[in-house]
Structures are given as structure tokens and as C-alpha cells.
Design a protein around this motif. Structure first.
Motif, PDB file in Angstrom:
ATOM      1  N   VAL A   1       0.822  -1.219   0.000  1.00  0.00           N
ATOM      2  CA  VAL A   1       0.000   0.000   0.000  1.00  0.00           C
ATOM      3  C   VAL A   1       0.855   1.267   0.000  1.00  0.00           C
ATOM      4  O   VAL A   1       0.314   2.372  -0.019  1.00  0.00           O
ATOM      5  CB  VAL A   1      -0.986   0.029   1.187  1.00  0.00           C
ATOM      6  N   GLY A   2       2.172   1.120   0.033  1.00  0.00           N
ATOM      7  CA  GLY A   2       3.044   2.284   0.031  1.00  0.00           C
ATOM      8  C   GLY A   2       4.492   1.885  -0.115  1.00  0.00           C
ATOM      9  O   GLY A   2       4.843   0.698  -0.049  1.00  0.00           O
ATOM     10  N   PHE A   3       5.320   2.911  -0.339  1.00  0.00           N
ATOM     11  CA  PHE A   3       6.747   2.655  -0.468  1.00  0.00           C
ATOM     12  C   PHE A   3       7.542   3.893  -0.096  1.00  0.00           C
ATOM     13  O   PHE A   3       7.026   5.007  -0.071  1.00  0.00           O
ATOM     14  CB  PHE A   3       7.103   2.199  -1.887  1.00  0.00           C
ATOM     15  N   ALA A   4       8.809   3.661   0.196  1.00  0.00           N
ATOM     16  CA  ALA A   4       9.781   4.732   0.410  1.00  0.00           C
ATOM     17  C   ALA A   4      11.019   4.344  -0.387  1.00  0.00           C
ATOM     18  O   ALA A   4      11.553   3.244  -0.214  1.00  0.00           O
ATOM     19  CB  ALA A   4      10.128   4.877   1.885  1.00  0.00           C
ATOM     20  N   LEU A   5      11.442   5.229  -1.288  1.00  0.00           N
ATOM     21  CA  LEU A   5      12.645   5.004  -2.081  1.00  0.00           C
ATOM     22  C   LEU A   5      13.687   6.007  -1.612  1.00  0.00           C
ATOM     23  O   LEU A   5      13.405   7.208  -1.552  1.00  0.00           O
ATOM     24  CB  LEU A   5      12.354   5.184  -3.578  1.00  0.00           C
TER      25      LEU A   5
ATOM     26  N   GLU B   1      13.901  10.011  -1.602  1.00  0.00           N
ATOM     27  CA  GLU B   1      13.481  10.507  -2.913  1.00  0.00           C
ATOM     28  C   GLU B   1      11.965  10.536  -3.019  1.00  0.00           C
ATOM     29  O   GLU B   1      11.398  11.507  -3.487  1.00  0.00           O
ATOM     30  CB  GLU B   1      14.080   9.638  -4.023  1.00  0.00           C
ATOM     31  N   ASP B   2      11.316   9.467  -2.583  1.00  0.00           N
ATOM     32  CA  ASP B   2       9.857   9.417  -2.669  1.00  0.00           C
ATOM     33  C   ASP B   2       9.267   8.602  -1.536  1.00  0.00           C
ATOM     34  O   ASP B   2       9.795   7.542  -1.171  1.00  0.00           O
ATOM     35  CB  ASP B   2       9.406   8.810  -4.001  1.00  0.00           C
ATOM     36  N   LEU B   3       8.164   9.117  -1.026  1.00  0.00           N
ATOM     37  CA  LEU B   3       7.349   8.441  -0.016  1.00  0.00           C
ATOM     38  C   LEU B   3       5.922   8.499  -0.530  1.00  0.00           C
ATOM     39  O   LEU B   3       5.439   9.573  -0.913  1.00  0.00           O
ATOM     40  CB  LEU B   3       7.451   9.165   1.328  1.00  0.00           C
ATOM     41  N   PHE B   4       5.262   7.359  -0.561  1.00  0.00           N
ATOM     42  CA  PHE B   4       3.892   7.335  -1.071  1.00  0.00           C
ATOM     43  C   PHE B   4       3.097   6.270  -0.346  1.00  0.00           C
ATOM     44  O   PHE B   4       3.566   5.153  -0.134  1.00  0.00           O
ATOM     45  CB  PHE B   4       3.885   7.034  -2.576  1.00  0.00           C
ATOM     46  N   VAL B   5       1.877   6.642   0.025  1.00  0.00           N
ATOM     47  CA  VAL B   5       0.904   5.711   0.580  1.00  0.00           C
ATOM     48  C   VAL B   5      -0.369   5.877  -0.242  1.00  0.00           C
ATOM     49  O   VAL B   5      -0.781   7.010  -0.537  1.00  0.00           O
ATOM     50  CB  VAL B   5       0.635   5.998   2.074  1.00  0.00           C
TER      51      VAL B   5
END
Length: 157
Positions: free
Chosen positions: A61-65, A82-86
């Protein structure tokens, strides 16, 4: 139940899907030019970045790169998120906060001097969220960027 784990090569399709969803949220769909093959090469084969996957009941349901940078003044590595998304329908459950906490733990374990990221100026909910965690905006700094064409032109000088 929410769990965070390190991504593996088998997660490439999931990571790519989440990147595209992030681009839609940020109104930057046309900026996504990468591919699953490019992610495999640069994240897993070359190790230029690392990815954490957040799962709810076993479903991503989400990631952190993130990747490592280095501060010449501090003399230590740092983590750059760089990116955080839920996923939008999973927000408000603390998953983004848990991903940031996990990254802070990694930074602390690896004796990093900084943990940094950028946020779009219009993204007020995220800005307020980051401030609530104690993050401070670096208003006195301006981000500069060369795209692929700019890199090529500068390299020819």
C-alpha cells in the motif's frame, strides 16, 4: 496489520505501479519515463537506491525510495528520501509516519548525519505532516537540477 519490509527484485512491478500512482497524485504523470527494466538495473543490479515496501495485511500500500548522500560539513553519510507514497485510500492510518520512522531507525543505526527530502510547495498536507514530526524546511536553500539534456550540454563544455 501493517508491516514494512525491504523490497526485492520480485517487487519491481509493484514499485513501478506505486511510482506511477505517486506521479498521478503529484500531477506529474508525464514525467515518468522509467521502466521496470530500468528499476531492476539501477535499484537492484547497481544498488543506486533502496526501497521499503509498506504492506497492509500482506498487500503493498506504500513505499519509500531512498539513497545515501554525504555531507562534507558533517563528515558523514545521510539518507535522502526521494519518494514516499501511501495509497490515498490507506492514508490517515499512520503508515507514512511508520515508513519515516523506519528510515530514521536506519539512519540512526548507520550513524547518518542527516535525513533529508524535498516536498512540492503546493503539498500543504505533507508539509504540515513533516513539520508535525519535527522536520524543518530548508527555506534558505534552492534546489537546482540539470535534466538529461542539461547534463549532456554541460559535459560538452
Amino acid at each position: 496489520m501493517f508491516k514494512i519490509r525491504k523490497a526485492t527484485e520480485q517487487d519491481i512491478p509493484t514499485i513501478f505501479d506505486l511510482i506511477k500512482k505517486l506521479a498521478v497524485y503529484e500531477k506529474l504523470e508525464n514525467e515518468v519515463v522509467t521502466s521496470e527494466e530500468e528499476l531492476k538495473k539501477n535499484v537492484f543490479d547497481n544498488g543506486f537506491a533502496k526501497v521499503l515496501i509498506g504492506e497492509e495485511d500482506g498487500n503493498p500500500v506504500g513505499f519509500a525510495l531512498y539513497f545515501y548522500n554525504f555531507s562534507t560539513f558533517v563528515g558523514k553519510p545521510g539518507i535522502y528520501l526521494e519518494d514516499l507514497f501511501v495509497e490515498p485510500d490507506r492514508r490517515g492510518k499512520g503508515y507514512g509516519k511508520k515508513l519515516l520512522i523506519e528510515l530514521a531507525k536506519i539512519a540512526e543505526t548507520e550513524n547518518c548525519g542527516r535525513f533529508e527530502w524535498s516536498v512540492l510547495d503546493w503539498n500543504t498536507p505533507s508539509i504540515e505532516f513533516y513539520k508535525s514530526l519535527g522536520a524543518k524546511p530548508m527555506d534558505e536553500w534552492t534546489v537546482f537540477r540539470l535534466d538529461k539534456q542539461g547534463i549532456s550540454e554541460l559535459a560538452k563544455l
